[in-house]
Design a protein around this motif. Structure first.
Motif, PDB file in Angstrom:
ATOM      1  N   SER A   1      -5.925   0.927  12.051  1.00 19.03           N
ATOM      2  CA  SER A   1      -5.538   1.599  11.075  1.00 19.03           C
ATOM      3  C   SER A   1      -5.858   3.096  11.410  1.00 19.03           C
ATOM      4  O   SER A   1      -5.077   4.163  10.875  1.00 19.03           O
TER       5      SER A   1
ATOM      6  N   LEU B   1       0.768  -1.293  -0.177  1.00 22.88           N
ATOM      7  CA  LEU B   1      -0.002  -0.131   0.144  1.00 22.88           C
ATOM      8  C   LEU B   1       0.924   1.013  -0.376  1.00 22.88           C
ATOM      9  O   LEU B   1       0.498   2.262  -0.988  1.00 22.88           O
TER      10      LEU B   1
ATOM     11  N   ARG C   1      -0.481   8.632   7.526  1.00 23.17           N
ATOM     12  CA  ARG C   1      -0.320   7.216   6.401  1.00 23.17           C
ATOM     13  C   ARG C   1      -1.593   5.652   7.380  1.00 23.17           C
ATOM     14  O   ARG C   1      -0.825   5.409   8.186  1.00 23.17           O
ATOM     15  N   MET C   2      -1.832   5.211   6.356  1.00 21.94           N
ATOM     16  CA  MET C   2      -2.585   4.032   6.465  1.00 21.94           C
ATOM     17  C   MET C   2      -0.711   3.203   6.620  1.00 21.94           C
ATOM     18  O   MET C   2      -0.596   2.880   5.902  1.00 21.94           O
TER      19      MET C   2
ATOM     20  N   HIS D   1       0.411   4.032  -3.014  1.00 19.38           N
ATOM     21  CA  HIS D   1       0.244   5.022  -2.426  1.00 19.38           C
ATOM     22  C   HIS D   1       1.496   6.377  -3.333  1.00 19.38           C
ATOM     23  O   HIS D   1       1.515   7.700  -3.638  1.00 19.38           O
TER      24      HIS D   1
ATOM     25  N   TRP E   1      -6.282  -2.526   5.416  1.00 20.26           N
ATOM     26  CA  TRP E   1      -7.301  -1.555   6.523  1.00 20.26           C
ATOM     27  C   TRP E   1      -7.607  -2.003   5.859  1.00 20.26           C
ATOM     28  O   TRP E   1      -8.150  -1.486   7.600  1.00 20.26           O
TER      29      TRP E   1
ATOM     30  N   TRP F   1      -5.742   6.723   0.192  1.00 25.12           N
ATOM     31  CA  TRP F   1      -5.770   4.778   0.690  1.00 25.12           C
ATOM     32  C   TRP F   1      -7.083   4.465  -0.275  1.00 25.12           C
ATOM     33  O   TRP F   1      -6.844   2.807   0.787  1.00 25.12           O
TER      34      TRP F   1
ATOM     35  N   TYR G   1      -7.674   1.841  -2.338  1.00 24.26           N
ATOM     36  CA  TYR G   1      -6.642   1.627  -3.136  1.00 24.26           C
ATOM     37  C   TYR G   1      -7.147   0.243  -4.143  1.00 24.26           C
ATOM     38  O   TYR G   1      -6.275   0.448  -4.549  1.00 24.26           O
TER      39      TYR G   1
ATOM     40  N   PHE H   1      -3.127   5.820  11.811  1.00 26.35           N
ATOM     41  CA  PHE H   1      -3.514   6.898  10.942  1.00 26.35           C
ATOM     42  C   PHE H   1      -3.113   8.569  11.382  1.00 26.35           C
ATOM     43  O   PHE H   1      -2.352   9.546  11.269  1.00 26.35           O
TER      44      PHE H   1
ATOM     45  N   ASN I   1       0.160  -0.626   5.943  1.00 23.72           N
ATOM     46  CA  ASN I   1       0.529  -1.929   5.122  1.00 23.72           C
ATOM     47  C   ASN I   1       0.898  -2.923   5.616  1.00 23.72           C
ATOM     48  O   ASN I   1       1.122  -2.890   6.924  1.00 23.72           O
TER      49      ASN I   1
END
Length: 402
Positions: free
Chosen positions: A290, A258, A299-300, A262, A280, A374, A376, A294, A302
């Motif tokens: 998550s 991830l 950020r989330m 990103h 997440w 996020w 994705y 964050f 991985n």
């Protein structure tokens, strides 16, 4: 009489210390997070894994058996000699009880040797080579998150089933790349596919033109990227410039997370097939964890960072259950205890130290399909851990009865 009073006072002081706390060496539990924090894998694990480890300590309560828990970190710069020096210093002079994360397979293998020598627990979440639970296995060594065999089964298997039966590899020129290429090649061939060739590139190179031209001229349906981090991202960017995907070939990111999606952006990454062992947005529990991650990092997480959280938590649970941080006792329990947390559901540790838990086959969304930051991945399939990982008795680990 004075001597008698002194002895009595000493005995009284000793009995005032909880018995369990006396079983914690140096009066504390100290964990070292050793990884790349400035190079091609800085986003892959990096300082974010350190934050995940600290979250695990906080969630555990900050102490174990009455002793404080400390987490330290260092940057090994993807160099086994630097990592080895840090590991020795941590073990010999800084009272570090366990080293974790260890992104980069050559680094993880070097530290594994030192951990065996010093009789210390290492828990790898960032490195990929299956040798860590194969010929380089250790009674005190554990491998969380993923490995080259699981990635080959996940991503490689999916693409062969979809008609991607001829492959050409761009491979990072070190142990991880070789292992990932070999495992994926073997799996592709076992499914009736062919490997038309491979080329190796230096770690951290910025020019992939000659490598991509060889892949393009091979005519392979799939270009397998047996690399990770910025190496994969840069290869994907330059492949677009050469029109490789537009020309009908597929890019298989064999180790992509991830964090790298990103960094690359959905416009460039859309359509990639990859495998991760954590996402997440999987369910309410993963979303809650998550969001807290964050809030701390922006950020989330991985799979590397989530697995580091899980590994630290499991290590502390084992110490708590054992009533000591003595290596043999803790390692024994880590092999026996189920792993049930936000990262692994119903996970178990094999006799070779391999955590067996499910992985997820993902496809990166198109920009038009993403509904929030996020967002994705589309989860294409769950790959059961029992199918993804080599059985311990077939792993080549000398500790396991064949």
């Amino acid at each position: 009489m004075k001597l008698l009073h002194l002895v009595s006072a000493a005995l009284l002081a000793a009995t005032a210390i909880p018995a369990s706390a006396a079983e914690i060496s140096d009066g504390k539990v100290k964990i070292g997070i050793l990884n790349d924090q400035s190079g091609v894998y800085a986003d892959f694990g990096g300082k974010w894994s350190f934050e995940a480890a600290k979250m695990a300590v906080e969630d555990f309560g900050g102490t174990v058996q009455g002793a404080p828990i400390e987490v330290i970190t260092a940057d090994h710069q993807n160099k086994p000699d630097i990592a080895s020096n840090i590991a020795r210093q941590w073990y010999d002079t800084e009272q570090v009880d366990s080293i974790m994360e260890l992104t980069t397979s050559s680094v993880a293998l070097a530290v594994r040797g030192i951990s065996v020598e010093k009789k210390k627990i290492d828990l790898v979440t960032g490195a990929a080579t299956a040798d860590l639970t194969g010929k380089a296995c250790s009674p005190y060594g554990f491998h969380w998150a993923y490995d080259t065999h699981a990635l080959a089964v996940g991503t490689g298997g999916a693409l062969v089933k979809q008609g991607g039966d001829t492959w050409f590899f761009l491979t990072a020129d070190y142990a991880f790349g070789y292992s990932l290429e070999e495992q994926t090649s073997n799996f592709v061939k076992s499914q009736g596919g062919q490997v038309l060739g491979a080329v190796r590139h230096p770690l951290g190179t910025t020019d992939y033109s000659s490598f991509l031209l060889q892949a393009q001229s091979s005519g392979a349906k799939v270009v397998g990227l047996a690399n990770a981090g910025l190496d994969t991202a840069n290869a994907i960017k330059q492949a677009a410039e050469f029109g490789i995907v537009a020309g009908g070939q597929r890019m298989a990111a064999l180790l992509f997370t991830l964090a790298e999606v990103h960094g690359l952006g959905l416009e460039a990454a859309q359509g990639l097939t990859l495998t991760e062992s954590f996402y997440w947005d999987r369910d309410d529990q993963s979303r809650e964890f998550s969001k807290r991650f964050f809030d701390k990092t922006g950020r989330m997480p991985n799979m590397i960072q989530a697995a580091t959280y899980s590994g630290v938590l499991q290590y502390l649970k084992a110490i708590d259950k054992a009533g000591t941080d003595e290596t043999e006792a803790v390692a024994k329990l880590m092999h026996e205890m189920p792993v049930e947390d936000v990262f692994a559901r119903g996970g178990k540790v094999g006799a070779n130290g391999r955590l067996i838990s499910d992985l997820y086959l993902m496809e990166v969304k198109k920009p038009s399909e993403s509904t929030q930051p996020w967002d994705y991945y589309k989860v294409l399939a769950t790959v059961p851990g029992e199918e993804a990982y080599i059985k311990p008795e077939e792993s080549g680990c000398p500790l396991v009865s064949q």
